[in-house]
Design a protein around this motif. Structure first.
Motif, short mmCIF file in Angstrom:
data_model
loop_
_atom_site.label_atom_id
_atom_site.label_comp_id
_atom_site.label_asym_id
_atom_site.label_seq_id
_atom_site.Cartn_x
_atom_site.Cartn_y
_atom_site.Cartn_z
N SER A 155 0.83 -1.21 0.00
CA SER A 155 0.00 0.00 0.00
C SER A 155 0.86 1.25 0.00
N PHE A 156 1.94 1.23 0.78
CA PHE A 156 2.84 2.39 0.83
C PHE A 156 3.43 2.69 -0.56
N SER A 157 3.90 1.64 -1.21
CA SER A 157 4.59 1.83 -2.49
C SER A 157 3.62 2.18 -3.63
N SER A 158 2.34 1.83 -3.47
CA SER A 158 1.37 2.05 -4.55
C SER A 158 0.68 3.40 -4.45
N LEU A 161 -0.03 9.45 -2.36
CA LEU A 161 0.30 10.26 -1.18
C LEU A 161 -0.05 9.48 0.07
N ILE A 162 0.81 9.57 1.08
CA ILE A 162 0.57 8.94 2.37
C ILE A 162 0.44 10.03 3.42
N LEU A 170 6.05 9.21 10.17
CA LEU A 170 6.67 9.63 8.91
C LEU A 170 8.01 8.94 8.70
N GLU A 171 8.84 8.92 9.75
CA GLU A 171 10.15 8.28 9.64
C GLU A 171 10.02 6.77 9.43
N GLN A 172 9.01 6.18 10.04
CA GLN A 172 8.82 4.74 9.89
C GLN A 172 8.38 4.37 8.47
N VAL A 173 7.46 5.14 7.93
CA VAL A 173 6.93 4.85 6.60
C VAL A 173 7.97 5.12 5.51
N LYS A 174 8.83 6.12 5.73
CA LYS A 174 9.87 6.46 4.74
C LYS A 174 10.75 5.27 4.39
N ASN A 175 10.89 4.34 5.32
CA ASN A 175 11.74 3.17 5.08
C ASN A 175 11.17 2.23 4.02
N PHE A 176 9.87 2.39 3.72
CA PHE A 176 9.21 1.41 2.84
C PHE A 176 8.58 2.03 1.60
N SER A 177 8.72 3.34 1.43
CA SER A 177 8.00 3.96 0.32
C SER A 177 8.75 5.15 -0.25
N SER A 179 6.80 7.11 -2.08
CA SER A 179 5.65 7.98 -2.30
C SER A 179 5.81 9.26 -1.48
N SER A 180 5.07 10.28 -1.89
CA SER A 180 5.05 11.53 -1.14
C SER A 180 4.37 11.29 0.21
N ILE A 181 4.94 11.79 1.29
CA ILE A 181 4.39 11.59 2.63
C ILE A 181 4.12 12.96 3.25
#
Length: 382
Positions: A155-158, A161-162, A170-177, A179-181
């Motif tokens: 879901s993160f990579s697809s 925008l997150i 934000l720091e946690q999701v950045k490791n996997f995507s 995409s714009s956060i």
């Protein structure tokens, strides 16, 4: 813009996600957007597409997990809701009211990929620390299914925008995507708080809380091990022994889950159950939450609105860099928790000034719904 909101929760029901989504919907509609909501259940008078009976399916899965055998049911729950949402999106995408954007409050990678193939903008809202990030930090539950984490990462990579509620997520999701956060700091100033009969009167009396030798600490949320309730119960006798000159009360507000009732028969611990926490927050000095996984909990925000000094872990998502009044729990251990509790006693001489500062700061922030409205007004989708 036509926006379809997919909410795998009960729309309009008190709680974190179900409570804040209606406010977001009203704000977006107020800005001229046409919003359609698809949810597990509807507790409001708003028009919502509901998969009738699905709410009981989710409850049944949870009951099996709690009372029969432990397993990670989230990927299964999420997958079933995605099927229902997918049918809705396919039908609506061929109608005269095809959505220009979908806003997902659930991890639904297939739905997101289909939307993007149809040139529909896809947003994913991440309200809590994802299991995939906890796996990296080695704090994930042993029962966590790999399918749960794969759905998150996909879901993160697809997504286009997150949206996240705190810098921590934000720091946690950045490791996997890639995409714009976008970080929209979660705030909560609901009518039941600002228009509560006792709210303003109690705020005026908060300075008198220090006139007695009783110090009140409040925990709000599911009384569970994930939120650290068992640590609080274990540490409390030691905390009382360290401060015999004070009466230190611990108030537990919330549903009891995996923390045994017998452990709660201790002096100065009061279990209130699932009740309105506002009166207790208004009569408390400190809000405490030694959780190991949050996003930015609604209970913490309400406590800040009431002027409670937070004693919390980094995993709550609280930004310690901008709040010197707060007290950090360094790690989820009895020793660290006891140290933080004793720090709160040492800081009592400046409690009133800190309480006023925290409350004013929180009430001055734009609401979470307004932040969402500003995000869509910024033209991120252009």
């Amino acid at each position: 813009m036509n926006i379809s909101v997919y909410l795998n929760s009960s729309y309009g029901k008190p709680g974190n996600i179900g409570f804040r989504v209606p406010e977001i919907v009203y704000a977006l509609e107020g800005a001229g957007h046409n919003v359609t909501v698809v949810a597990r259940a509807n507790y409001s008078r708003d028009k919502v597409f509901v998969f009738y009976g699905y709410e009981f399916f989710g409850r049944a899965l949870n009951a099996v997990r709690l009372y029969l055998f432990a397993f990670d049911h989230r990927w299964l729950d999420s997958s079933f809701f995605e099927v229902f949402s997918f049918i809705h999106l396919v039908l609506s995408s061929y109608s005269n009211h095809s959505p220009d954007c979908i806003l997902c409050f659930e991890y639904m990678p297939s739905l997101i990929r289909y939307a993007r193939r149809k040139s529909i903008i896809a947003l994913t809202d991440v309200p809590i620390s994802p299991e995939s990030s906890r796996c990296v930090s080695k704090t994930t539950d042993k029962l966590t299914n790999q399918k749960t984490m794969m759905r998150e990462i996909s879901s993160f990579s697809s997504s286009d925008l997150i949206v996240v509620p705190s810098p921590l997520i934000l720091e946690q999701v950045k490791n996997f995507s890639n995409s714009s956060i976008h970080c929209l700091r979660y705030t909560c100033q609901p009518k039941n708080l600002l228009e509560h009969d006792s709210y303003h009167a109690s705020l005026n009396r908060r300075s008198s809380l220090l006139s007695s030798s009783t110090i009140n600490y409040v925990f709000v949320g599911n009384i569970s091990k994930r939120k650290g309730a068992h640590l609080l119960i274990d540490v409390w006798p030691n905390f009382l022994a360290d401060n015999p000159h004070l009466i230190c009360n611990l108030h537990l507000v919330g549903r009891q889950t995996d923390v045994l009732l017998s452990h709660m028969k201790l002096p100065n611990i009061f279990v209130h159950g699932f009740v309105d926490p506002l009166p207790i927050l208004l009569s408390s000095h400190f809000f405490i939450l030694p959780s190991n996984s949050e996003g930015y909990p609604k209970a913490l925000v309400e406590a800040l609105n009431c002027g409670c000094i937070p004693i919390v872990t980094r995993e709550t998502g609280y930004d310690f860099s901008t709040a010197s009044e707060s007290i950090l729990i360094e790690d989820r251990s009895i020793k660290a928790l006891l140290l933080s509790l004793n720090k709160s006693i040492q800081a009592l001489d400046k409690w009133e000034a800190d309480s006023i500062m925290i409350r004013k700061c929180e009430l001055s922030r734009p609401s979470y719904a307004q932040s969402y409205q500003q995000l869509f007004s910024s033209g991120f989708y252009a």
